[in-house]
Scaffold this active site. Sequence first.
Site, PDB file in Angstrom:
ATOM      1  N   HIS A 115      -0.315  28.396  -3.961  1.00 30.70           N
ATOM      2  CA  HIS A 115       0.268  27.309  -3.178  1.00 30.70           C
ATOM      3  C   HIS A 115      -0.645  25.981  -3.228  1.00 30.70           C
ATOM      4  O   HIS A 115      -1.242  25.756  -4.142  1.00 30.70           O
ATOM      5  CB  HIS A 115      -0.440  27.778  -2.193  1.00 30.70           C
ATOM      6  CG  HIS A 115       0.111  28.909  -1.142  1.00 30.70           C
ATOM      7  ND1 HIS A 115      -0.625  29.853  -1.555  1.00 30.70           N
ATOM      8  CD2 HIS A 115       0.944  29.798  -0.366  1.00 30.70           C
ATOM      9  CE1 HIS A 115       0.070  31.303  -1.336  1.00 30.70           C
ATOM     10  NE2 HIS A 115       0.886  30.763  -0.057  1.00 30.70           N
ATOM     11  N   ASP A 161       4.182  27.059  -3.179  1.00 26.25           N
ATOM     12  CA  ASP A 161       4.396  26.730  -2.055  1.00 26.25           C
ATOM     13  C   ASP A 161       3.455  25.711  -1.301  1.00 26.25           C
ATOM     14  O   ASP A 161       2.425  25.318  -0.986  1.00 26.25           O
ATOM     15  CB  ASP A 161       4.139  27.143  -0.674  1.00 26.25           C
ATOM     16  CG  ASP A 161       5.167  28.744  -1.991  1.00 26.25           C
ATOM     17  OD1 ASP A 161       6.165  28.611  -1.868  1.00 26.25           O
ATOM     18  OD2 ASP A 161       5.176  30.167  -0.694  1.00 26.25           O
ATOM     19  N   HIS A 206      11.300  25.734   1.306  1.00 21.11           N
ATOM     20  CA  HIS A 206      10.173  26.743   1.768  1.00 21.11           C
ATOM     21  C   HIS A 206      10.575  26.741   3.412  1.00 21.11           C
ATOM     22  O   HIS A 206      10.295  27.202   4.016  1.00 21.11           O
ATOM     23  CB  HIS A 206       8.848  25.976   1.577  1.00 21.11           C
ATOM     24  CG  HIS A 206       7.582  27.057   1.942  1.00 21.11           C
ATOM     25  ND1 HIS A 206       8.293  28.726   1.446  1.00 21.11           N
ATOM     26  CD2 HIS A 206       6.429  27.111   2.695  1.00 21.11           C
ATOM     27  CE1 HIS A 206       7.512  29.283   2.021  1.00 21.11           C
ATOM     28  NE2 HIS A 206       6.412  28.394   2.606  1.00 21.11           N
ATOM     29  N   HIS A 237       7.850  26.638  10.068  1.00 21.93           N
ATOM     30  CA  HIS A 237       7.797  28.121   8.778  1.00 21.93           C
ATOM     31  C   HIS A 237       7.176  28.960  10.140  1.00 21.93           C
ATOM     32  O   HIS A 237       5.690  28.797  10.970  1.00 21.93           O
ATOM     33  CB  HIS A 237       5.657  27.271   9.310  1.00 21.93           C
ATOM     34  CG  HIS A 237       5.230  28.135   7.941  1.00 21.93           C
ATOM     35  ND1 HIS A 237       4.489  29.235   7.230  1.00 21.93           N
ATOM     36  CD2 HIS A 237       5.486  27.497   6.121  1.00 21.93           C
ATOM     37  CE1 HIS A 237       4.317  29.604   6.482  1.00 21.93           C
ATOM     38  NE2 HIS A 237       4.810  29.074   5.321  1.00 21.93           N
TER      39      HIS A 237
END
Length: 267
Positions: free
Chosen positions: A208, A62, A114, A118
Site C-alpha cells: 500500500h 493500492d 481501485h 471505498h
Amino acid sequence: MNSFYVFSGKKIKRFLYIFAAALLTAGVVYVERGNITVFSEAAPSAIYSVPTEKKLIALTFDISWGEKRPEPILKVLEDKKVDKATFFLSSPWSKTHPEIVTSIKDAGFEIGSHGHKHVNYSTLSNDEIRTQISTAHTVLTELTGSQPNLIRMPNGDFDKRVLQVATDLGYKVIQWDTDSLDWKNIGVDNIVNRVTSKAHPGDIVLLHASDSCKQTHEALPQIIDKLRSQGYEFVTVSELISQSSASGKEVRDSAWLDDGLEDAAGL
C-alpha cells in the site's frame, strides 16, 4: 509387541489427523470454488497469481487516501531501479492528487483502478457496482490519458456479480497471493519476511501507498534487494498475465492448499 502397537497407534492417529485435514481443506475449496482463481472462458474470475516457471513477480500498491507515502515509495523504486510495478488508484483520491497520479504515470508504472467509493461492492446492486467502476474509469482515463483495464476491488471484496459486471466492462479483477500486511503496520522486519518468505514465481504482492501504512517505504528497499538476490525480476501485472498460457487452469499456487492443510492439521 507393546512398543509395536504404540508406534502403530501414533502413525494411525497422525494419518487420521491428516486425512481429516484433507477433507476439511477439500470442503473449503468446494465451498469457495466460485472465488478460486482460474483463467476460464466459461465464468469471470479474479487473478491471484499466474502459473509460470520464470521467476517473475509483480509488486502492487493500492492508494485510497493521503499524500505522505507515495513520494517516498516512488523514490525507493527509482533508487532501486525498479521500473515495473502496478498502482491501483481510487478515483476520489486521484481527483484530489492529480500531481501524484502524473508522477506515477511519468515514471512508467502501470495504473489500475481501485474503484470509486471505498466500500464492499458485493453489498451493492448490479447497477451500483457498474456505476462505481464506470465512474472510476472515467476519472482515471481523464487523468492518465489511458483507459485502465485492471481493477482491484476496495478491500479485495467481490462476489460472482461483481466479477461479472467488471468483466462486462472490460476489466480483469486482480487480487494477490502474498499479503505483506503492511496495512497492519506489523513492523519493517515482519513485512520484509512475509513478502520474501512467501514469494514464488508468478506471484502478485499486495502493498500500500496510503498514509495509514507507515512502514511500507522502509520495508521496500529490503524487499527489493532480497527478492533480487533470490533471482526475481519485477514486472507489471499485465506483463505477468501475458506469461500465462494456462487457459482454464488453476491460478492459485499450490502453497495455498499446503498452507490450508497444515493449518487444519495443526502441523
